[in-house]
Design an enzyme around this catalytic site. Structure first.
Site, mmCIF file in Angstrom:
data_model
loop_
_atom_site.group_PDB
_atom_site.id
_atom_site.type_symbol
_atom_site.label_atom_id
_atom_site.label_comp_id
_atom_site.label_asym_id
_atom_site.label_seq_id
_atom_site.Cartn_x
_atom_site.Cartn_y
_atom_site.Cartn_z
ATOM 1 N N HIS A 322 0.844 -1.189 0.000
ATOM 2 C CA HIS A 322 0.000 0.000 0.000
ATOM 3 C C HIS A 322 0.875 1.232 0.000
ATOM 4 O O HIS A 322 1.928 1.236 0.645
ATOM 5 C CB HIS A 322 -0.916 0.015 1.228
ATOM 6 C CG HIS A 322 -2.063 0.950 1.070
ATOM 7 N ND1 HIS A 322 -1.965 2.291 1.361
ATOM 8 C CD2 HIS A 322 -3.321 0.739 0.606
ATOM 9 C CE1 HIS A 322 -3.124 2.857 1.090
ATOM 10 N NE2 HIS A 322 -3.958 1.946 0.637
ATOM 11 N N ASP A 380 -7.936 -5.240 -0.021
ATOM 12 C CA ASP A 380 -8.450 -5.937 -1.204
ATOM 13 C C ASP A 380 -8.188 -7.430 -1.162
ATOM 14 O O ASP A 380 -8.910 -8.205 -1.792
ATOM 15 C CB ASP A 380 -7.827 -5.346 -2.474
ATOM 16 C CG ASP A 380 -8.409 -3.983 -2.773
ATOM 17 O OD1 ASP A 380 -9.599 -3.803 -2.495
ATOM 18 O OD2 ASP A 380 -7.683 -3.118 -3.268
HETATM 19 N N1 CMC Z 1 4.263 -7.338 -5.241
HETATM 20 C C1 CMC Z 1 5.602 -7.331 -5.396
HETATM 21 N N2 CMC Z 1 6.383 -6.261 -5.144
HETATM 22 C C2 CMC Z 1 5.769 -5.148 -4.741
HETATM 23 C C3 CMC Z 1 4.379 -5.083 -4.567
HETATM 24 C C4 CMC Z 1 3.604 -6.235 -4.823
HETATM 25 N N3 CMC Z 1 2.282 -6.228 -4.654
HETATM 26 N N4 CMC Z 1 4.020 -3.837 -4.166
HETATM 27 C C5 CMC Z 1 5.163 -3.148 -4.097
HETATM 28 N N5 CMC Z 1 6.211 -3.935 -4.432
HETATM 29 C C6 CMC Z 1 7.653 -3.569 -4.397
HETATM 30 C C7 CMC Z 1 8.025 -2.679 -5.565
HETATM 31 O O1 CMC Z 1 8.479 -3.439 -6.655
HETATM 32 C C8 CMC Z 1 9.119 -1.834 -4.946
HETATM 33 O O2 CMC Z 1 10.280 -2.631 -4.857
HETATM 34 P P1 CMC Z 1 11.747 -1.940 -4.991
HETATM 35 O O3 CMC Z 1 11.853 -0.981 -3.851
HETATM 36 O O4 CMC Z 1 12.701 -3.075 -4.918
HETATM 37 O O5 CMC Z 1 11.752 -1.260 -6.337
HETATM 38 C C9 CMC Z 1 8.641 -1.622 -3.517
HETATM 39 O O6 CMC Z 1 7.825 -2.770 -3.219
HETATM 40 C C10 CMC Z 1 7.821 -0.354 -3.326
HETATM 41 O O7 CMC Z 1 6.759 -0.368 -4.250
HETATM 42 P P2 CMC Z 1 6.143 0.910 -4.987
HETATM 43 O O8 CMC Z 1 5.595 0.486 -6.296
HETATM 44 O O9 CMC Z 1 7.156 2.015 -4.973
HETATM 45 O O10 CMC Z 1 4.996 1.301 -4.002
HETATM 46 P P3 CMC Z 1 3.775 2.229 -4.327
HETATM 47 O O11 CMC Z 1 3.436 2.928 -3.067
HETATM 48 O O12 CMC Z 1 4.005 3.056 -5.527
HETATM 49 O O13 CMC Z 1 2.621 1.167 -4.727
HETATM 50 C C11 CMC Z 1 0.753 -0.226 -4.630
HETATM 51 C C12 CMC Z 1 1.589 0.811 -3.889
HETATM 52 C C13 CMC Z 1 -0.488 -0.547 -3.799
HETATM 53 C C14 CMC Z 1 0.282 0.339 -5.972
HETATM 54 C C15 CMC Z 1 1.599 -1.498 -4.846
HETATM 55 O O14 CMC Z 1 2.005 -2.027 -3.613
HETATM 56 C C16 CMC Z 1 0.884 -2.552 -5.688
HETATM 57 O O15 CMC Z 1 0.911 -2.496 -6.914
HETATM 58 N N6 CMC Z 1 0.171 -3.531 -5.007
HETATM 59 C C17 CMC Z 1 -0.598 -4.512 -5.719
HETATM 60 C C18 CMC Z 1 -1.941 -3.914 -6.113
HETATM 61 C C19 CMC Z 1 -2.851 -3.753 -4.922
HETATM 62 O O16 CMC Z 1 -3.039 -4.655 -4.116
HETATM 63 N N7 CMC Z 1 -3.498 -2.556 -4.848
HETATM 64 C C20 CMC Z 1 -4.505 -2.264 -3.825
HETATM 65 C C21 CMC Z 1 -4.117 -1.143 -2.926
HETATM 66 S S1 CMC Z 1 -5.191 -1.062 -1.487
HETATM 67 C C22 CMC Z 1 -6.717 -0.541 -2.087
HETATM 68 C C23 CMC Z 1 -6.757 0.853 -2.554
HETATM 69 O O17 CMC Z 1 -6.445 1.769 -1.775
HETATM 70 O O18 CMC Z 1 -7.131 1.081 -3.716
#
Ligand code: CMC
Length: 445
Positions: A322, A380
């Site tokens: 998240h 989710d």
């Molecule tokens: N699986 C694998 N690696 C992940 C994941 C994941 N689900 N989420 C983040 N990472 C890794 C990412 O690759 C990065 O690694 P590194 O530092 O080595 O490059 C690190 O964790 C930080 O990730 P980020 O993409 O910079 O984090 P963000 O804050 O931009 O993304 C997120 C947040 C929710 C979009 C992401 O965690 C994700 O895509 N999760 C899966 C989709 C999901 O479950 N979304 C629902 C969110 S909750 C409901 C809502 O509020 O809508």
């Protein structure tokens, strides 16, 4: 130096705690920026005059460090896993309140007194039916259209039926629009489902609660009596409460930005629904089930964990991580408990897909990659499991999220429009394209 001059010099050297000084190292000029403190959470540096004073913009493409507005509605502490609606902890609201009470709270700022709740419930209940011409709009969609596409279309079309609410200048008209959309969105959602499976639309029933009525419109058929299971009604009511608002997330910011131009409220909510649909936002609950199906068997979990860690593979573990919550998602903690109750009530604790989900959760919680990056199961992950167990098709999961979040979108839209200092939102950019150049005629390219 006089005492007065010394005090002035000291004040210049050590800026007041309510300003932050930024220095342009090229020109050597320093600028004091006001600092504002909220009731909770980080203080914000007010950069509104930065461009006028310095000719520079700030750069924060995904809003990693940007407060886009002032709000009194919802507070999140991502480090501590705290979520408050108007100051009330989400866990307490989920345990003690109902969705309509929470809707009133989010819209009005205070918990309702009994007469206020009764009046609000009556207003919402009396607005649940759709205009028959809106109901006919469904025939124009393909049967296999994604229900979120239908939601965007039908909610957007409401702006053609209630176009008098275009500008929301009148506070009463504004709140009336909010009541109307909150009341009708479950009917629109249930109709999207019924249309997709070729069953007749089921009209709302005023003697049922908001959650019961939603289950009734979703699952009842004219051929037989449908009895709402109270445990499932409670679970769906809690899912609605937990999804009702989440401060300035992507879809809420979309609604605010769309609304900042004075656009029709129903069109703004349709914009929010479109944004919510994406798999990085509300679409994740559907993506969780699709991912579990793709994994298929516990023995394949290590393969998918490996893929999730591989930077060259776009695959991510859906339902994990998240942007704001870095310890745990408090909504997930509530739903995790519900998931077990619902599975037990339905006698499907040993369903293979659900067992697979719980095994994936166990492994990911122990894996150093996920632990180091603080990637925990989010709301989710569990809502997908519960909704599937209750018989909702995965394509409906994000629709249910939208039904709940409509309350938050309305509360945030009303708050924004009611603010006398509100202006149209207009971000700027860091331009990295070509400098000015003359047009080259087609024959010379
Ligand atoms: N699986 C694998 N690696 C992940 C994941 C994941 N689900 N989420 C983040 N990472 C890794 C990412 O690759 C990065 O690694 P590194 O530092 O080595 O490059 C690190 O964790 C930080 O990730 P980020 O993409 O910079 O984090 P963000 O804050 O931009 O993304 C997120 C947040 C929710 C979009 C992401 O965690 C994700 O895509 N999760 C899966 C989709 C999901 O479950 N979304 C629902 C969110 S909750 C409901 C809502 O509020 O809508």
């Amino acid at each position: 130096m006089s005492a007065d001059a010394a005090a002035k010099a000291k004040a210049k050297a050590e800026p007041s705690p309510d300003t932050v000084t930024v220095k342009d190292s090229a020109s050597g000029k320093a600028f004091d920026l006001p600092l504002h403190h909220g009731t909770l959470g980080p203080s914000v540096i007010d950069i509104r005059k930065l461009y006028t004073d310095t000719g520079m913009f700030t750069y924060d493409p995904a809003f990693m460090s940007t407060a886009s507005c002032e709000s009194k509605i919802t507070y999140i502490d991502g480090e501590q896993g705290i979520l408050l609606y108007r100051g009330y902890p989400i866990e307490e609201l989920a345990e003690k309140s109902t969705f309509l009470e929470v809707a009133y709270l989010l819209l009005n700022g205070e918990l309702p007194k009994p007469a206020e709740l009764s009046d609000f419930t009556t207003k919402i209940t009396r607005h649940t039916m759709l205009h028959e011409q809106l109901a006919r709009l469904y025939q124009g969609f393909r049967r296999d259209a994604h229900p979120m596409a239908v939601m965007v279309g039908v909610v957007g079309a409401m702006s053609a039926f209630y176009s008098d609410e275009t500008h929301g200048q009148d506070p009463e008209q504004r709140i009336g629009a909010a009541h109307r959309i909150i009341a009708k969105v479950p009917t629109i959602a249930a109709m999207a489902y019924k249309y997709s499976i070729g069953q007749p639309f089921v009209y709302p029933r005023n003697d049922l609660t908001f959650a019961e009525n939603f289950l009734h419109m979703m699952f009842s058929v004219p051929a037989e009596e449908y009895r709402v299971n109270p445990l499932l009604a409670r679970a769906i009511d809690d899912i609605f409460i937990l999804h009702a608002d989440h401060e300035q997330n992507a879809s809420t910011s979309t609604v605010r930005l769309a609304g900042s131009s004075g656009a029709n409220p129903f069109a703004c909510i349709a914009a929010g629904i479109a944004c919510l649909w994406g798999p990085a936002h509300g679409g994740a609950n559907e993506a969780v089930i699709n991912m579990l199906k793709e994994i298929g068997d516990k023995s394949r979990i290590p393969e998918f964990i490996k893929r999730a860690k591989d930077k060259d593979d776009p695959f991510r573990l859906m339902g994990f991580g998240h942007r704001v919550y870095k310890n745990f998602d408090p909504r997930a903690a509530v739903l995790r408990r519900h998931a077990h109750d619902v599975l037990h009530e339905l006698g499907i604790e040993h369903e293979p897909l659900l067992e697979l989900a719980l095994e994936l959760e166990r492994i990911a919680l122990e894996d150093p990659y996920f632990v180091e990056r603080r990637l925990y199961p989010n709301v989710d992950f569990y809502s997908g499991i519960i909704l599937r167990a209750m018989g909702f098709p995965p394509s409906l999961f994000t629709v249910i999220f939208a039904v709940a979040r409509t309350v938050g979108w309305c509360a945030q839209w009303v708050e924004m429009i009611s603010d006398p200092s509100q202006k149209i939102g207009r971000p700027r950019q860091l331009y990295t394209g070509s400098p000015k150049r003359p047009y080259v005629p087609l024959a010379r390219r």
